[in-house]
Write a protein that holds these residues in place. Structure first.
Motif, short mmCIF file in Angstrom:
data_model
loop_
_atom_site.label_atom_id
_atom_site.label_comp_id
_atom_site.label_asym_id
_atom_site.label_seq_id
_atom_site.Cartn_x
_atom_site.Cartn_y
_atom_site.Cartn_z
N PRO A 23 0.83 -1.20 0.00
CA PRO A 23 0.00 0.00 0.00
C PRO A 23 0.87 1.26 0.00
N GLY A 24 0.56 2.18 -0.91
CA GLY A 24 1.30 3.43 -1.02
C GLY A 24 2.44 3.40 -2.02
N THR A 25 2.67 2.26 -2.67
CA THR A 25 3.74 2.17 -3.67
C THR A 25 3.15 2.15 -5.07
N ASP A 26 4.02 2.40 -6.07
CA ASP A 26 3.57 2.49 -7.46
C ASP A 26 3.46 1.16 -8.19
N THR A 66 6.19 -1.85 10.24
CA THR A 66 7.33 -1.11 9.72
C THR A 66 6.89 0.33 9.49
N LYS A 67 7.86 1.21 9.48
CA LYS A 67 7.58 2.63 9.19
C LYS A 67 8.47 3.06 8.04
N GLY A 68 7.91 3.85 7.11
CA GLY A 68 8.72 4.47 6.08
C GLY A 68 8.88 3.73 4.78
N ILE A 69 8.01 2.79 4.45
CA ILE A 69 8.05 2.13 3.15
C ILE A 69 6.76 2.45 2.43
N PRO A 70 6.65 3.31 1.48
CA PRO A 70 7.56 4.42 1.23
C PRO A 70 7.46 5.44 2.35
N ARG A 71 8.13 6.53 2.19
CA ARG A 71 8.14 7.54 3.25
C ARG A 71 6.72 7.81 3.75
N LEU A 72 6.62 8.03 5.03
CA LEU A 72 5.40 8.41 5.73
C LEU A 72 4.39 7.30 5.91
N PHE A 73 4.61 6.13 5.34
CA PHE A 73 3.65 5.04 5.51
C PHE A 73 4.06 4.11 6.64
N THR A 74 3.08 3.69 7.42
CA THR A 74 3.26 2.63 8.40
C THR A 74 2.46 1.44 7.92
N LEU A 86 -1.81 1.98 7.16
CA LEU A 86 -2.73 2.83 7.92
C LEU A 86 -3.58 3.65 6.96
N PRO A 87 -4.71 4.17 7.39
CA PRO A 87 -5.62 4.87 6.48
C PRO A 87 -4.93 6.01 5.73
N ASP A 88 -5.30 6.15 4.45
CA ASP A 88 -4.74 7.23 3.64
C ASP A 88 -5.52 8.53 3.88
N ALA A 89 -5.25 9.55 3.08
CA ALA A 89 -5.87 10.86 3.26
C ALA A 89 -7.40 10.81 3.16
N GLU A 90 -7.93 9.83 2.42
CA GLU A 90 -9.38 9.67 2.29
C GLU A 90 -9.97 8.78 3.37
#
Length: 108
Positions: free
Chosen positions: A11-14, A61-69, A89-93
């Motif tokens: 989650p949070g990666t491309d 883990t924290k920081g994969i990618p930056r700011l994601f737990t 963890l929940p995204d901006a939405e």
């Protein structure tokens, strides 16, 4: 120490990355290694690691990618694989992002 590997789209990666997971079950230590990760950081230690024998592990883990737990939960499907889920963890939405993961034990 056991090493497991596979592909994962966290989650949070491309896209999908090659993941290597090293586990020291008895010492409750785990390390996540991703060669393709941006910013030159390729290793993250597991935090708040809990193991249940040699069959189940939960950590974050924290920081994969930056700011994601991410929270990681794996169970042994047999002697040579781990099956589990990674939850961001929940995204901006406010949406919880997850991904299923299957890892094979590295041959010695």
């Amino acid at each position: 120490m056991e090493t497991f590997s596979g592909k994962v789209h966290l989650p949070g990666t491309d896209g999908e990355w090659d993941l290597q997971l090293e586990i020291e079950w008895n010492d409750k230590e785990v390390n996540v290694h991703i060669d393709q990760a941006p910013d030159g950081i390729t290793d993250w230690p597991g935090l708040a690691v809990q193991t249940f024998g040699l069959e189940e592990i939960v950590f974050r883990t924290k920081g994969i990618p930056r700011l994601f737990t991410h929270w990681w939960h794996f169970v042994r499907g047999g002697s040579d694989e781990l099956w589990g889920m990674v939850m961001g963890l929940p995204d901006a939405e406010g949406i919880w992002r997850t991904c299923p993961v299957s890892l094979e034990r590295a041959k010695e």
